[in-house]
Design an enzyme around this catalytic site. Structure first.
Site, PDB file in Angstrom:
ATOM      1  N   ASN A   1       0.867  -1.184   0.000  1.00  0.00           N
ATOM      2  CA  ASN A   1       0.000   0.000   0.000  1.00  0.00           C
ATOM      3  C   ASN A   1       0.898   1.227   0.000  1.00  0.00           C
ATOM      4  O   ASN A   1       1.516   1.549   1.009  1.00  0.00           O
ATOM      5  CB  ASN A   1      -0.887  -0.030   1.256  1.00  0.00           C
ATOM      6  CG  ASN A   1      -1.684   1.247   1.428  1.00  0.00           C
ATOM      7  OD1 ASN A   1      -1.836   2.030   0.489  1.00  0.00           O
ATOM      8  ND2 ASN A   1      -2.207   1.458   2.629  1.00  0.00           N
ATOM      9  N   TRP A   2       0.958   1.890  -1.142  1.00  0.00           N
ATOM     10  CA  TRP A   2       1.885   3.033  -1.277  1.00  0.00           C
ATOM     11  C   TRP A   2       1.325   4.320  -0.677  1.00  0.00           C
ATOM     12  O   TRP A   2       2.002   5.353  -0.704  1.00  0.00           O
ATOM     13  CB  TRP A   2       2.226   3.272  -2.753  1.00  0.00           C
ATOM     14  CG  TRP A   2       2.915   2.129  -3.428  1.00  0.00           C
ATOM     15  CD1 TRP A   2       3.314   0.941  -2.865  1.00  0.00           C
ATOM     16  CD2 TRP A   2       3.310   2.057  -4.798  1.00  0.00           C
ATOM     17  NE1 TRP A   2       3.924   0.136  -3.806  1.00  0.00           N
ATOM     18  CE2 TRP A   2       3.931   0.805  -5.004  1.00  0.00           C
ATOM     19  CE3 TRP A   2       3.187   2.927  -5.886  1.00  0.00           C
ATOM     20  CZ2 TRP A   2       4.433   0.408  -6.250  1.00  0.00           C
ATOM     21  CZ3 TRP A   2       3.687   2.532  -7.116  1.00  0.00           C
ATOM     22  CH2 TRP A   2       4.307   1.288  -7.291  1.00  0.00           C
ATOM     23  N   LYS A   3       0.085   4.277  -0.224  1.00  0.00           N
ATOM     24  CA  LYS A   3      -0.544   5.460   0.382  1.00  0.00           C
ATOM     25  C   LYS A   3      -0.359   6.681  -0.545  1.00  0.00           C
ATOM     26  O   LYS A   3      -0.390   6.530  -1.758  1.00  0.00           O
ATOM     27  CB  LYS A   3       0.025   5.709   1.779  1.00  0.00           C
ATOM     28  CG  LYS A   3       0.019   4.436   2.634  1.00  0.00           C
ATOM     29  CD  LYS A   3       0.254   4.682   4.077  1.00  0.00           C
ATOM     30  CE  LYS A   3       0.387   3.363   4.805  1.00  0.00           C
ATOM     31  NZ  LYS A   3       0.148   3.460   6.213  1.00  0.00           N
TER      32      LYS A   3
ATOM     33  N   HIS B   1      -9.453   0.963   4.838  1.00  0.00           N
ATOM     34  CA  HIS B   1      -8.169   1.102   5.538  1.00  0.00           C
ATOM     35  C   HIS B   1      -8.379   1.988   6.768  1.00  0.00           C
ATOM     36  O   HIS B   1      -9.188   2.924   6.729  1.00  0.00           O
ATOM     37  CB  HIS B   1      -7.131   1.716   4.591  1.00  0.00           C
ATOM     38  CG  HIS B   1      -5.752   1.675   5.154  1.00  0.00           C
ATOM     39  ND1 HIS B   1      -5.295   2.602   6.053  1.00  0.00           N
ATOM     40  CD2 HIS B   1      -4.731   0.791   4.965  1.00  0.00           C
ATOM     41  CE1 HIS B   1      -4.045   2.304   6.388  1.00  0.00           C
ATOM     42  NE2 HIS B   1      -3.678   1.208   5.737  1.00  0.00           N
TER      43      HIS B   1
ATOM     44  N   GLU C   1      -6.774   4.364   7.910  1.00  0.00           N
ATOM     45  CA  GLU C   1      -6.597   5.807   7.658  1.00  0.00           C
ATOM     46  C   GLU C   1      -7.860   6.397   7.030  1.00  0.00           C
ATOM     47  O   GLU C   1      -8.218   7.548   7.298  1.00  0.00           O
ATOM     48  CB  GLU C   1      -5.353   6.030   6.771  1.00  0.00           C
ATOM     49  CG  GLU C   1      -4.073   5.792   7.575  1.00  0.00           C
ATOM     50  CD  GLU C   1      -2.890   5.303   6.768  1.00  0.00           C
ATOM     51  OE1 GLU C   1      -2.907   5.390   5.524  1.00  0.00           O
ATOM     52  OE2 GLU C   1      -1.927   4.808   7.391  1.00  0.00           O
TER      53      GLU C   1
ATOM     54  N   GLU D   1      -5.633  -5.544  10.377  1.00  0.00           N
ATOM     55  CA  GLU D   1      -4.628  -4.521  10.646  1.00  0.00           C
ATOM     56  C   GLU D   1      -4.944  -3.856  11.982  1.00  0.00           C
ATOM     57  O   GLU D   1      -5.764  -2.920  12.029  1.00  0.00           O
ATOM     58  CB  GLU D   1      -4.642  -3.461   9.545  1.00  0.00           C
ATOM     59  CG  GLU D   1      -4.322  -3.996   8.173  1.00  0.00           C
ATOM     60  CD  GLU D   1      -3.707  -2.917   7.290  1.00  0.00           C
ATOM     61  OE1 GLU D   1      -2.581  -3.102   6.853  1.00  0.00           O
ATOM     62  OE2 GLU D   1      -4.363  -1.886   7.074  1.00  0.00           O
TER      63      GLU D   1
ATOM     64  N   GLY E   1       2.068   1.800  10.827  1.00  0.00           N
ATOM     65  CA  GLY E   1       2.995   2.926  10.707  1.00  0.00           C
ATOM     66  C   GLY E   1       3.669   3.302  12.010  1.00  0.00           C
ATOM     67  O   GLY E   1       4.284   4.358  12.120  1.00  0.00           O
TER      68      GLY E   1
ATOM     69  N   SER F   1       3.206  -2.609  10.335  1.00  0.00           N
ATOM     70  CA  SER F   1       4.660  -2.587  10.535  1.00  0.00           C
ATOM     71  C   SER F   1       5.338  -3.895  10.122  1.00  0.00           C
ATOM     72  O   SER F   1       6.269  -4.353  10.795  1.00  0.00           O
ATOM     73  CB  SER F   1       4.983  -2.225  11.986  1.00  0.00           C
ATOM     74  OG  SER F   1       4.504  -0.924  12.278  1.00  0.00           O
TER      75      SER F   1
ATOM     76  N   GLY G   1       2.710  -1.331   4.352  1.00  0.00           N
ATOM     77  CA  GLY G   1       2.725   0.093   4.050  1.00  0.00           C
ATOM     78  C   GLY G   1       4.152   0.577   3.848  1.00  0.00           C
ATOM     79  O   GLY G   1       4.741   0.421   2.777  1.00  0.00           O
ATOM     80  N   GLY G   2       4.740   1.126   4.889  1.00  0.00           N
ATOM     81  CA  GLY G   2       6.057   1.763   4.809  1.00  0.00           C
ATOM     82  C   GLY G   2       7.111   0.936   4.084  1.00  0.00           C
ATOM     83  O   GLY G   2       7.804   1.450   3.189  1.00  0.00           O
TER      84      GLY G   2
HETATM   85  C1  PEP Z   1      -0.821  -0.145   5.918  1.00  0.00           C
HETATM   86  O1  PEP Z   1      -0.741   0.967   5.426  1.00  0.00           O
HETATM   87  O2  PEP Z   1      -1.766  -0.875   5.627  1.00  0.00           O
HETATM   88  C2  PEP Z   1       0.224  -0.590   6.836  1.00  0.00           C
HETATM   89  C3  PEP Z   1       0.113  -1.763   7.394  1.00  0.00           C
HETATM   90  O3  PEP Z   1       1.276   0.294   7.041  1.00  0.00           O
HETATM   91  P1  PEP Z   1       2.683  -0.052   7.760  1.00  0.00           P
HETATM   92  O4  PEP Z   1       3.190  -1.333   7.147  1.00  0.00           O
HETATM   93  O5  PEP Z   1       3.550   1.112   7.472  1.00  0.00           O
HETATM   94  O6  PEP Z   1       2.404  -0.235   9.226  1.00  0.00           O
END
Ligand code: PEP
Length: 254
Positions: A9-11, A95, A97, A167, A173, A213, A234-235
């Site tokens: 997920n590049w956000k 998500h 966010e 999640e 994050g 994470s 994500g990251g």
């Molecule tokens: C996400 O954006 O779905 C996510 C899990 O982010 P991260 O891996 O950065 O925690």
């Protein structure tokens, strides 16, 4: 056996040029990966270019959201049909966010997932508890509500096709991931509910992936837990090498 599913997920990161260059790099890194579904979820503006760059590679494409109406006066929104036309096969829905920053509810998630199916997209439905909910002992109750309302009205066949991303909000994050035991417990609970509410066959087919994470160094122990079928990253997905490393660590499970 469920095929592992690793989605990045590049956000709200990467220009179109950055996104295409990323796909070019990732293509070589996952060229021999036939036993894992490898997904990239760019921004809407990069969706078409990424889908074009990914044609003929092992990389599949997901949108990060959609709106449930087919078309109309909905300024700023994008429909499932538009996302599909741009080349996506998947769409992330609900998500945390979106829920926290943009007020999405389980009812919105339900409408969006239904619209995804109508458009021929596979929804990646995100669920998960906040830290306060976990500390209050409400995790399972929260997940139950999100599954019940979010998947309300879907057939067993549809639920079998779904990807559910567990999640925990406190792990997204933050660098603080769930322990393998916490992930296994939550995933087992989700699959049990899918079995009770939609049937054994959908529960066996539906992939339940972990997000929060995930990094190359913790991916294997999380992804190899019972009932964990992959990861939403994500990251760490922003770097093609780190993402390909996570893909590599999920292999050998098919
Ligand atoms: C996400 O954006 O779905 C996510 C899990 O982010 P991260 O891996 O950065 O925690």
């Amino acid at each position: 056996m469920r095929k592992p599913f690793i989605a990045g997920n590049w956000k709200m990161y990467k220009t179109v040029a950055d996104a295409v260059s990323y796909v070019d790099q990732l293509t070589g890194l996952v060229a021999d990966v036939t036993d894992v579904d490898v997904i990239a979820a760019p921004t809407f503006t990069a969706l078409y270019a990424v889908a074009q760059a990914a044609r003929g590679t092992r990389i599949q494409v997901s949108a990060q959201d959609l709106y449930w109406e087919r078309e109309g006066a909905f300024t700023g929104e994008i429909s499932g049909a538009m996302v599909r036309e741009a080349g996506a096969a998947f769409v992330i829905i609900g998500h945390s966010e979106r829920r926290t920053l943009f007020g999405e509810t389980d009812v919105h998630v339900n409408r969006k997932a239904a619209a995804a199916f109508t458009a021929g997209l596979t929804p990646i439905v995100c669920i998960g508890e906040t830290l306060a909910q976990r500390e209050a002992g409400d995790t399972f109750e929260v997940l139950d509500g999100q599954i019940r309302t979010g998947l309300d009205g879907f057939t067993g066949d549809q639920v079998g096709q779904l990807v559910i991303a567990y999640e925990p909000v406190w792990a997204i994050g933050t660098g603080r991931n769930a322990t393998p035991g916490q992930a296994a417990e939550a995933h087992g609970h989700i699959r049990t509910r899918v079995r009770q509410w939609f049937g054994g066959e959908p529960a066996e087919r539906c992939r339940v992936i972990y997000g929060g994470s995930v990094k190359p160094d913790n991916a294997r122990e999380l992804i190899t837990q019972p009932d964990v079928d992959g990861a939403l990253v994500g990251g760490a997905s922003l770097d093609p090498k780190a993402f390909a490393e996570i893909v590599a660590r999920s292999r050998g499970r098919v």
